[in-house]
Design a protein around this motif. Structure first.
Motif, PDB file in Angstrom:
ATOM      1  N   SER A   1     -23.116  -4.622 -17.360  1.00 40.76           N
ATOM      2  CA  SER A   1     -23.525  -6.011 -17.175  1.00 40.76           C
ATOM      3  C   SER A   1     -24.148  -6.115 -15.787  1.00 40.76           C
TER       4      SER A   1
ATOM      5  N   ASN B   1     -27.693  -9.474 -19.920  1.00 36.32           N
ATOM      6  CA  ASN B   1     -26.298  -9.151 -20.223  1.00 36.32           C
ATOM      7  C   ASN B   1     -26.027  -9.137 -21.724  1.00 36.32           C
ATOM      8  N   GLU B   2     -26.612 -10.067 -22.461  1.00 41.34           N
ATOM      9  CA  GLU B   2     -26.446 -10.072 -23.917  1.00 41.34           C
ATOM     10  C   GLU B   2     -26.998  -8.790 -24.537  1.00 41.34           C
ATOM     11  N   ARG B   3     -28.093  -8.305 -23.981  1.00 46.06           N
ATOM     12  CA  ARG B   3     -28.757  -7.149 -24.574  1.00 46.06           C
ATOM     13  C   ARG B   3     -28.123  -5.819 -24.180  1.00 46.06           C
TER      14      ARG B   3
ATOM     15  N   HIS C   1     -31.177 -17.576 -16.782  1.00 42.93           N
ATOM     16  CA  HIS C   1     -31.598 -17.190 -18.132  1.00 42.93           C
ATOM     17  C   HIS C   1     -31.828 -15.681 -18.221  1.00 42.93           C
TER      18      HIS C   1
ATOM     19  N   ASN D   1     -28.391 -13.825 -18.068  1.00 45.38           N
ATOM     20  CA  ASN D   1     -27.658 -13.997 -19.330  1.00 45.38           C
ATOM     21  C   ASN D   1     -28.300 -13.214 -20.468  1.00 45.38           C
ATOM     22  N   THR D   2     -29.615 -13.251 -20.550  1.00 50.65           N
ATOM     23  CA  THR D   2     -30.321 -12.538 -21.621  1.00 50.65           C
ATOM     24  C   THR D   2     -30.137 -11.028 -21.482  1.00 50.65           C
TER      25      THR D   2
ATOM     26  N   ALA E   1     -24.717  -5.728 -23.524  1.00 47.55           N
ATOM     27  CA  ALA E   1     -23.282  -6.002 -23.653  1.00 47.55           C
ATOM     28  C   ALA E   1     -22.564  -4.903 -24.424  1.00 47.55           C
TER      29      ALA E   1
ATOM     30  N   ARG F   1     -20.838  -2.892 -27.048  1.00 51.12           N
ATOM     31  CA  ARG F   1     -21.106  -2.730 -28.468  1.00 51.12           C
ATOM     32  C   ARG F   1     -19.869  -2.114 -29.136  1.00 51.12           C
TER      33      ARG F   1
END
Length: 139
Positions: free
Chosen positions: A135, A119-121, A113, A116-117, A123, A125
């Motif tokens: 990443s 990496n999303e933040r 978690h 993944n979190t 990622a 743009r």
């Protein structure tokens, strides 16, 4: 100082205080779980040591009842004849292995978690080349 740096890093990555608190709670719960102990009333039975202070701390932090944990690690169920469930005792060694597996599973889910979190933040743009994208795979 290192702890403050960790909290600051979470904040920079836009984790809110509740998320940070949950991460810390789960991490501390896993540490307490490593110290949960079992007795062996017989060679093929196990029981949680109820007087172990780490047991109650783990249960409280994870919001789990003692009987639920006991049923999970001290017993197993098997199907007999394809339809009848039978509950059997776990040996102390198997209960300890089950507890280790539970801890690893909890920690692994939290780690996945977090990765993944994060990496999303961080990622890619719009208007940012993939050469400059970031990443993580490990923490």
């Amino acid at each position: 100082e290192e702890f403050d740096s960790l909290i600051e890093s979470f904040s920079l990555l836009q984790f809110d205080p509740d998320q940070i608190r949950d991460i810390m709670r789960i991490s501390v719960a896993c540490m307490h779980a490593l110290n949960v102990t079992f007795t062996a009333p017989s060679a093929d039975e196990s029981e949680l040591v109820g007087t172990n202070p780490h047991l109650q701390k783990f249960l409280t932090l994870m919001g789990v009842e003692r009987d639920e944990l006991r049923d999970t690690v001290c017993f197993f169920e098997m199907l007999v004849g394809g339809r009848d469930k039978q509950r059997r005792n776990q040996s102390k060694a198997n209960a300890e292995k089950g507890m280790e597996a539970l801890i690893k599973s909890i920690y692994s889910a939290m780690f996945t978690h977090l990765v993944n979190t994060i990496n999303e933040r961080i990622a890619l743009r719009p208007n940012v080349s993939s050469k400059h994208a970031a990443s993580i795979g490990i923490l």
